[in-house]
Design a protein around this motif. Structure first.
Motif, PDB file in Angstrom:
ATOM      1  N   GLN A  14       0.860  -1.406  -0.088  1.00 39.13           N
ATOM      2  CA  GLN A  14      -0.164  -0.062   0.316  1.00 39.13           C
ATOM      3  C   GLN A  14       0.792   1.092  -0.397  1.00 39.13           C
ATOM      4  OE1 GLN A  14      -2.963   0.287   3.327  1.00 39.13           O
ATOM      5  NE2 GLN A  14      -3.405   2.341   2.616  1.00 39.13           N
ATOM      6  N   GLU A  16      -0.170   3.983  -0.939  1.00 38.52           N
ATOM      7  CA  GLU A  16      -0.857   5.931  -1.059  1.00 38.52           C
ATOM      8  C   GLU A  16      -1.025   5.108   0.489  1.00 38.52           C
ATOM      9  OE1 GLU A  16      -4.507   8.756  -1.983  1.00 38.52           O
ATOM     10  OE2 GLU A  16      -3.565   7.064  -3.932  1.00 38.52           O
ATOM     11  N   LEU A  17      -0.767   7.045   1.402  1.00 38.92           N
ATOM     12  CA  LEU A  17      -0.681   6.010   2.734  1.00 38.92           C
ATOM     13  C   LEU A  17      -2.304   7.663   3.091  1.00 38.92           C
ATOM     14  CD1 LEU A  17       2.324   6.513   4.447  1.00 38.92           C
ATOM     15  CD2 LEU A  17       1.149   5.131   4.004  1.00 38.92           C
ATOM     16  N   GLU A  18      -2.907   7.309   4.419  1.00 36.27           N
ATOM     17  CA  GLU A  18      -3.922   7.847   4.778  1.00 36.27           C
ATOM     18  C   GLU A  18      -3.535   9.165   5.575  1.00 36.27           C
ATOM     19  OE1 GLU A  18      -7.133   5.637   6.366  1.00 36.27           O
ATOM     20  OE2 GLU A  18      -7.117   4.330   4.352  1.00 36.27           O
ATOM     21  N   ARG A  46       6.596   4.827  -1.604  1.00 39.26           N
ATOM     22  CA  ARG A  46       5.292   5.792  -0.458  1.00 39.26           C
ATOM     23  C   ARG A  46       4.534   7.571  -0.354  1.00 39.26           C
ATOM     24  NH1 ARG A  46       4.744   3.130   5.159  1.00 39.26           N
ATOM     25  NH2 ARG A  46       5.969   4.379   5.879  1.00 39.26           N
ATOM     26  N   ILE A  48       2.026  10.546  -0.216  1.00 38.80           N
ATOM     27  CA  ILE A  48       0.390  10.869   0.713  1.00 38.80           C
ATOM     28  C   ILE A  48      -0.204  12.275  -0.423  1.00 38.80           C
ATOM     29  CG2 ILE A  48       1.395  12.204   2.436  1.00 38.80           C
ATOM     30  CD1 ILE A  48      -1.429  11.220   3.929  1.00 38.80           C
ATOM     31  N   GLU A  68       8.096   9.486   1.262  1.00 33.46           N
ATOM     32  CA  GLU A  68       8.668   9.209   2.473  1.00 33.46           C
ATOM     33  C   GLU A  68      10.170   9.062   2.224  1.00 33.46           C
ATOM     34  OE1 GLU A  68       9.177   5.102   4.702  1.00 33.46           O
ATOM     35  OE2 GLU A  68       7.422   4.609   3.305  1.00 33.46           O
TER      36      GLU A  68
END
Length: 81
Positions: A14, A16-18, A46, A48, A68
């Protein structure tokens, strides 16, 4: 017959982070539809998408990517600024 190459990082991870962790690098160039697709397909780390103000801004205005990996943030800025 076409041969497809699957990237296990994109398939199983995953990216794309929230939420934005403290160690992410926020860019200063606004996100566009084209730059969003570029991030998804060309980069590996990663990320966002962060709204700079009200939640209503997320419709497409004042949204900035954060990464990141500092090198990916610099590459994004050099490509899209």
């Amino acid at each position: 017959m076409n041969e497809y190459e699957l990237d296990p990082i994109q398939w199983f991870g995953q990216r794309e982070l929230e939420f934005m962790p403290n160690h992410f690098y926020l860019t200063k160039t606004q996100l566009t539809d084209e730059s969003k697709l570029w991030i998804i397909h060309k980069l590996k780390g990663r990320y966002i998408f962060v709204s700079s103000g009200d939640e209503f801004d997320f419709i497409g205005f004042n949204v900035f990517p954060a990464f990141e990996d500092k090198a990916e943030a610099v590459l994004y800025e050099l490509t899209w600024s």
